[in-house]
Design a protein around this motif. Structure first.
Motif, PDB file in Angstrom:
ATOM      1  N   PHE A 204       0.821  -1.202   0.000  1.00 39.72           N
ATOM      2  CA  PHE A 204       0.000   0.000   0.000  1.00 39.72           C
ATOM      3  C   PHE A 204       0.857   1.255   0.000  1.00 39.72           C
ATOM      4  O   PHE A 204       0.649   2.166  -0.807  1.00 39.72           O
ATOM      5  CB  PHE A 204      -0.931   0.015   1.210  1.00 39.72           C
ATOM      6  N   GLY A 207       2.837   1.814  -3.322  1.00 40.27           N
ATOM      7  CA  GLY A 207       2.044   2.358  -4.423  1.00 40.27           C
ATOM      8  C   GLY A 207       1.574   3.761  -4.134  1.00 40.27           C
ATOM      9  O   GLY A 207       1.249   4.512  -5.038  1.00 40.27           O
ATOM     10  N   ALA A 208       1.547   4.131  -2.870  1.00 39.53           N
ATOM     11  CA  ALA A 208       0.976   5.412  -2.466  1.00 39.53           C
ATOM     12  C   ALA A 208       1.546   6.560  -3.275  1.00 39.53           C
ATOM     13  O   ALA A 208       2.736   6.823  -3.241  1.00 39.53           O
ATOM     14  CB  ALA A 208       1.235   5.644  -0.986  1.00 39.53           C
ATOM     15  N   GLY A 209       0.656   7.239  -4.000  1.00 40.60           N
ATOM     16  CA  GLY A 209       1.113   8.430  -4.690  1.00 40.60           C
ATOM     17  C   GLY A 209       1.373   8.228  -6.171  1.00 40.60           C
ATOM     18  O   GLY A 209       1.512   9.188  -6.905  1.00 40.60           O
ATOM     19  N   GLU A 210       1.434   6.977  -6.600  1.00 40.16           N
ATOM     20  CA  GLU A 210       1.612   6.753  -8.032  1.00 40.16           C
ATOM     21  C   GLU A 210       0.265   6.716  -8.733  1.00 40.16           C
ATOM     22  O   GLU A 210      -0.058   7.549  -9.556  1.00 40.16           O
ATOM     23  CB  GLU A 210       2.321   5.426  -8.289  1.00 40.16           C
ATOM     24  N   ALA A 211      -0.517   5.744  -8.336  1.00 37.63           N
ATOM     25  CA  ALA A 211      -1.776   5.450  -9.021  1.00 37.63           C
ATOM     26  C   ALA A 211      -2.661   6.674  -9.173  1.00 37.63           C
ATOM     27  O   ALA A 211      -3.032   7.056 -10.273  1.00 37.63           O
ATOM     28  CB  ALA A 211      -2.529   4.354  -8.265  1.00 37.63           C
ATOM     29  N   GLU A 212      -2.960   7.301  -8.052  1.00 35.20           N
ATOM     30  CA  GLU A 212      -3.950   8.370  -8.095  1.00 35.20           C
ATOM     31  C   GLU A 212      -3.523   9.489  -7.159  1.00 35.20           C
ATOM     32  O   GLU A 212      -3.518   9.322  -5.968  1.00 35.20           O
ATOM     33  CB  GLU A 212      -5.322   7.830  -7.677  1.00 35.20           C
TER      34      GLU A 212
ATOM     35  N   ALA B   4      -3.335   8.511   0.048  1.00 39.02           N
ATOM     36  CA  ALA B   4      -2.520   7.350   0.404  1.00 39.02           C
ATOM     37  C   ALA B   4      -1.478   7.679   1.467  1.00 39.02           C
ATOM     38  O   ALA B   4      -1.113   6.832   2.267  1.00 39.02           O
ATOM     39  CB  ALA B   4      -1.849   6.798  -0.839  1.00 39.02           C
ATOM     40  N   LEU B  79      -5.120  -1.210  -2.328  1.00 37.65           N
ATOM     41  CA  LEU B  79      -3.953  -1.749  -1.639  1.00 37.65           C
ATOM     42  C   LEU B  79      -2.769  -1.892  -2.590  1.00 37.65           C
ATOM     43  O   LEU B  79      -1.643  -2.106  -2.162  1.00 37.65           O
ATOM     44  CB  LEU B  79      -4.291  -3.111  -1.020  1.00 37.65           C
TER      45      LEU B  79
END
Lengths: 217, 217
Positions: A204, A207-212, B4, B79
């Motif tokens: 979590f 990935g934080a900050g990449e996706a959205e 996130a 996640l």
DNA sequence: TCATGTGAAGCAGTTCACAGCG
DNA sequence: CGCTGTGAACTGCTTCACATGA
């Protein structure tokens, strides 16, 4: 002055950390230490150290600090580490055997006295100081060894029944490595270690900050 | 709507639990579920489920509940489990090998792509899908496999240097099983699993009430 | 004087209770 | 009507700041 019931696990975990750190200091020959020094060396919080200790009594000398060996001894006592805890491992697969070996040398107050497994192929095998026994003998082994702590390293679908079996046999605390929601039987303290959840937590924050992230645009 | 950065690990861990439970329900053919039903079946808190989800958007239908498969899919995405995470294990002793085997089948989005060890005797050994390589090759292995997650299963005295090596090689998240206080290098998310601390927590609550309890007299 | 031990303040995480919407 | 989504209350944990006492 020891409200053992109402102490938060967070506090208890920190006591373990303080104890470990104090033992290191004792080995290095340190005799006295202040909460401030402890905090800055091991990045802890000085106020929190004092608050944690305050729940159990007064251990320091005002204007001076704490006696390293004395505080360590007191913490061992508080945590109950001045006793021995016979421990049985249920599920002697890869993980169970690895933990058995690990605990042979790093056990502290915990001693592996038995290991059981369902699979007849594993039975009879020597692992560290114990020999794997069939699961059917669990109750008898708990009785004869006086085991009070169990380690659960069985597949998830077998976890609940084995936890119940441990409880019925008289074990009072269980460290469970099987994933999934277990119902702790009455009188048994259950602590879960879920590898999958730990990894997913890491995922979590990776990935934080990449996706959205509309604000990073 | 996905903050996130500011999400508590407690929340993230519960999301993992919700996801697991939802997958079970989906397998059982359930199509819809309310927070209340989820809560009572798996003893969670209904309000907490809603609060947790609310941090990421609106997933339910008022008056009805949640679509099981849809919510599961959304949680996977949140996640970050819709990606794959190549993973390297540092320290292929008993515990490292056990985890390698475990992750072969229970890995989900995580894939063990390499394992290294300091001890020349272990090098070359096949463990699950990987072959143990010498620690000197760590950086090269991380580069060639694209590993982003590390698992640290080395003796405590070697933990910090190996953590630093993982960080230098470009790994961004580490699950550490070695006891002791580690300093997380910049840009690396560190999560500790300390068997000893878990056992000591159990010991504390076991002993609670025997040693000293003036009020029980 | 100096660090402990501790009330008070501050912050975080959980539970409550209901407005709002399908 | 029933359940979600959410402000507001509450509980518990952490940090602050200082009176106390060696």
């Amino acid at each position: 002055m020891a409200p053992a019931g109402g102490v938060s696990p967070l506090t208890v975990n920190r006591l373990s950390i303080y104890l470990r750190v104090l033992r290191q200091l004792a080995e290095q020959g340190e005799e006295r230490i202040s909460s401030q020094q402890l905090a800055s060396r091991y990045d802890l919080s000085a106020a929190q150290i004092r608050k944690d200790l305050a729940q159990f009594g007064e251990f320091g000398i005002r204007g001076v600090g704490y006696d390293v060996r004395q505080l360590a001894a007191r913490l061992e006592e508080l945590l109950g580490l001045d006793r021995r805890y016979p421990l049985v491992i249920v599920g002697m697969g890869n993980l169970g055997r690895a933990l058995a070996h690990y605990l042979e040398f790093n056990s502290g107050s915990f001693e592996v006295v038995a290991g059981v497994d369902n699979d007849p192929r594993g039975v009879g095998r020597a692992v560290g100081r114990v020999t794997v026994r069939p699961s059917a003998e669990l109750a008898e082994l708990v009785r004869s060894t006086g085991a009070v702590v169990g380690v659960l390293t069985v597949p998830p679908e077998a976890a609940q029944e084995n936890l119940d079996a441990l409880a019925a046999a008289g074990v009072r605390a269980v460290l469970n490595f099987a994933p999934g929601r277990l119902r702790a039987p009455r009188g048994v303290r259950l602590k879960n270690v879920d590898l999958r959840i730990h990894l997913e937590e890491l995922a979590f924050y990776l990935g934080a900050g990449e996706a959205e992230k509309p604000q990073r645009r």
